[in-house]
Design an enzyme around this catalytic site. Structure first.
Site, PDB file in Angstrom:
ATOM      1  N   CYS A  82       1.046  -1.054   0.107  1.00  7.63           N
ATOM      2  CA  CYS A  82       0.391   0.315  -0.091  1.00  7.63           C
ATOM      3  C   CYS A  82       0.969   0.813  -0.177  1.00  7.63           C
ATOM      4  CB  CYS A  82      -0.668   0.071   1.340  1.00  7.63           C
ATOM      5  SG  CYS A  82      -1.947   1.468   0.851  1.00  7.63           S
ATOM      6  N   HIS A 170      -3.629  -5.015   0.768  1.00  3.77           N
ATOM      7  CA  HIS A 170      -3.413  -5.774   1.906  1.00  3.77           C
ATOM      8  C   HIS A 170      -3.518  -7.172   1.580  1.00  3.77           C
ATOM      9  CE1 HIS A 170      -3.044  -1.333   4.072  1.00  3.77           C
ATOM     10  NE2 HIS A 170      -3.661  -1.634   3.611  1.00  3.77           N
ATOM     11  N   GLU A 172      -2.302  -8.890   4.931  1.00  6.45           N
ATOM     12  CA  GLU A 172      -2.699  -8.937   5.708  1.00  6.45           C
ATOM     13  C   GLU A 172      -3.339  -9.743   6.304  1.00  6.45           C
ATOM     14  OE1 GLU A 172      -2.228  -4.765   6.066  1.00  6.45           O
ATOM     15  OE2 GLU A 172      -1.392  -6.732   4.247  1.00  6.45           O
TER      16      GLU A 172
END
Length: 512
Positions: A82, A170, A172
């Protein structure tokens, strides 16, 4: 020596999640502020990740990172996430602009370059989670686009010769369906990290390190009955045996019968433990206090006094053991500096200075879920290992307003009914944290033919992963009805039970 991934933190709310996903792969990683490039020289790392950020690379005061210097000096695989991706593009000669088609939330990759290593095994049309107001419109020279979405021309790109990658989404968060695969591709395949960061390996290495550090000195540790301090105690005990002395203080604010049951559990584990019932001292210090932080400070003050009094009776104590875990360490060195107000119960105040002790923190590299896995490896009893988080000041901050022994007794009984029903109904392990709040409110009720004017309690149960965000638990109506009836019928002084349906944010888990 374990493989290590270094994460430079630019302030993203998801930075800790990146680290946790890497740890789930049994690979060790560390988080450091974006302005600490010198850490690379101090240690051997296998790869570097640049986190996201709430800031824009286009702002005048954007967080700056010596990316050119790092790429020239260190030949390490790198992944920008990002903000990290946008910063790479912006500084290296690409084009980043405020997006006219901002992406927040779910998106789908509609092109994936088939031969790149980062997106190997990622499904076509894979769902990813976006959270950005800037977009990369053009990649730097000698870089290639490896993924895009319907509205974003550059969702991911890489260097043509070096192992340098960048993604606008993202991986994660769980909403990115192939996120774990992407992180594994980078950490294991591209960086070549060995997956040997396991609970048993941690225990073995920690025992050796503790023995080396402590030598023949004694260590004193304050036990709370919670997971962190208990695992720290077991780890220290495994390393130095009777050189560890544990002090378990009953502040009168624990759950019903918790002091006795937890003390028995500790003794069965062979810990060298001193139990101190100081309930009356805590009640005296709390008398007349209603403001939450004033109560916390009062509880912390008495704990320090009691702990110090007991510890000074011991001989050859040179170390103070603490159950500090990795999120506490990250907080103290965060991008935005130390927290403006750390709650006073999270540590033991000025004890190390007062008693001239050095600190040993055997869990300071671990996240909460890793602490539990290490606890399982050390055979910590289930009643402690899988217990819900419980605030340091205990019921002192679940009684809104002033605290008295009478209120504590009422709350203990109500709380016991709630928790035991969660366990007997098979709901306890589906809830991250639960408890009862004693409200400074009285309400009219009817019991038999008599009118009552008694106290109100609120049930609180939340689902969460780490407590940073939480949703209220959708417990069955039948269960809530049963708990309410049982509390009202069995706990004198309560005639009304309510259920808290607030999420975090905007509410907190505890009421104070």
């Amino acid at each position: 020596m374990h493989s290590k991934i270094l994460i430079f933190d630019f302030g993203s709310q998801y930075t800790q999640l990146i680290a946790r996903r890497i740890r789930e792969l049994n690979v060790y990683c560390e988080i450091h502020p974006y302005n600490k490039l010198e850490i690379v020289e101090k240690d051997t790392f296998s790869g570097i990740i640049l986190s996201g950020s709430p800031f824009s690379v286009l702002e005048e005061d954007a967080l700056q990172f010596p990316i050119q210097e790092m790429l020239e000096k260190y030949n390490l695989p790198l992944l920008g996430v990002c903000y990290g991706a946008q910063y790479l593009a912006h500084v290296l000669g690409g084009k980043v602009e405020r997006s006219s088609k901002r992406e927040y939330g779910r998106a789908h990759l509609n092109y994936i370059e088939p031969t790149n290593k980062l997106l190997k095994f990622v499904d076509a049309n894979s769902q990813v989670w976006m959270s950005h107001g800037d977009s990369i419109l053009q990649v730097p020279e000698n870089y290639t686009i490896i993924a895009n979405t319907d509205s974003i021309p550059v969702a991911a790109f890489k260097h043509n010769e070096k192992e340098i990658y960048a993604i606008q989404f993202h991986p994660e968060v769980t909403h990115s369906t192939d996120g774990k695969q992407i992180i594994q591709n980078f950490v294991v395949d591209i960086c070549g990290c060995a997956q040997d960061w396991t609970p048993n390996a941690f225990v073995e290495e920690s025992v050796s390190e503790i023995q080396s550090i402590v030598g023949a000195d004694n260590v004193v540790l304050g036990l709370s009955g919670g997971v962190d301090s208990s695992v720290a105690a077991l780890l220290l005990h495994k390393a130095i045996g009777k050189q560890l002395v544990c002090i378990f203080v009953n502040n009168g604010l624990l759950r019903l019968n918790e002091y006795e049951s937890v003390l028995d559990s500790y003794k069965e584990l062979g810990l060298n433990i001193i139990g101190v019932d100081a309930s009356e001292k805590f009640y005296a210090e709390l008398k007349g206090l209603s403001e939450p932080e004033a109560k916390r400070k009062a509880i912390g003050k008495v704990f320090i006094d009691v702990f110090q009094e007991e510890a000074q009776k011991l001989e050859n104590v040179k170390w103070l053991g603490q159950g500090t875990i990795y999120p506490d360490v990250i907080e103290s060195i965060s991008v935005h500096g130390p927290s403006a107000k750390i709650k006073s119960h999270h540590n033991v105040g000025g004890l190390p200075e007062k008693m001239h002790l050095k600190i040993i923190e055997p869990l300071k590299k671990l996240f909460k879920d890793e602490v539990r896995r290490v606890g399982a490896a050390l055979h910590l009893p289930e009643n402690i290992l899988h217990s819900h988080p419980f605030p340091g000041p205990g019921l002192g901050i679940r009684i809104l307003g002033d605290v008295t022994a009478e209120k504590v007794e009422i709350l203990q009984k109500a709380d016991h009914i709630f928790i035991e029903n969660l366990k007997s109904s098979g709901l306890y392990n589906q809830v991250w944290q639960a408890g009862v709040m004693y409200l400074p409110v009285q309400s009219v009720g009817v019991m038999g033919d008599e009118r009552t004017y008694e106290n109100v309690v609120a049930l609180r149960a939340v689902s969460s992963v780490d407590g940073m965000t939480a949703d209220w638990s959708h417990l069955p109506y039948e269960f809530l009805a049963r708990v309410s009836n049982e509390i009202i019928n069995n706990v004198k002084g309560i005639n009304r039970v309510v259920y808290d349906i607030s999420s975090k944010p905007p509410a907190t888990i505890e009421w104070e």
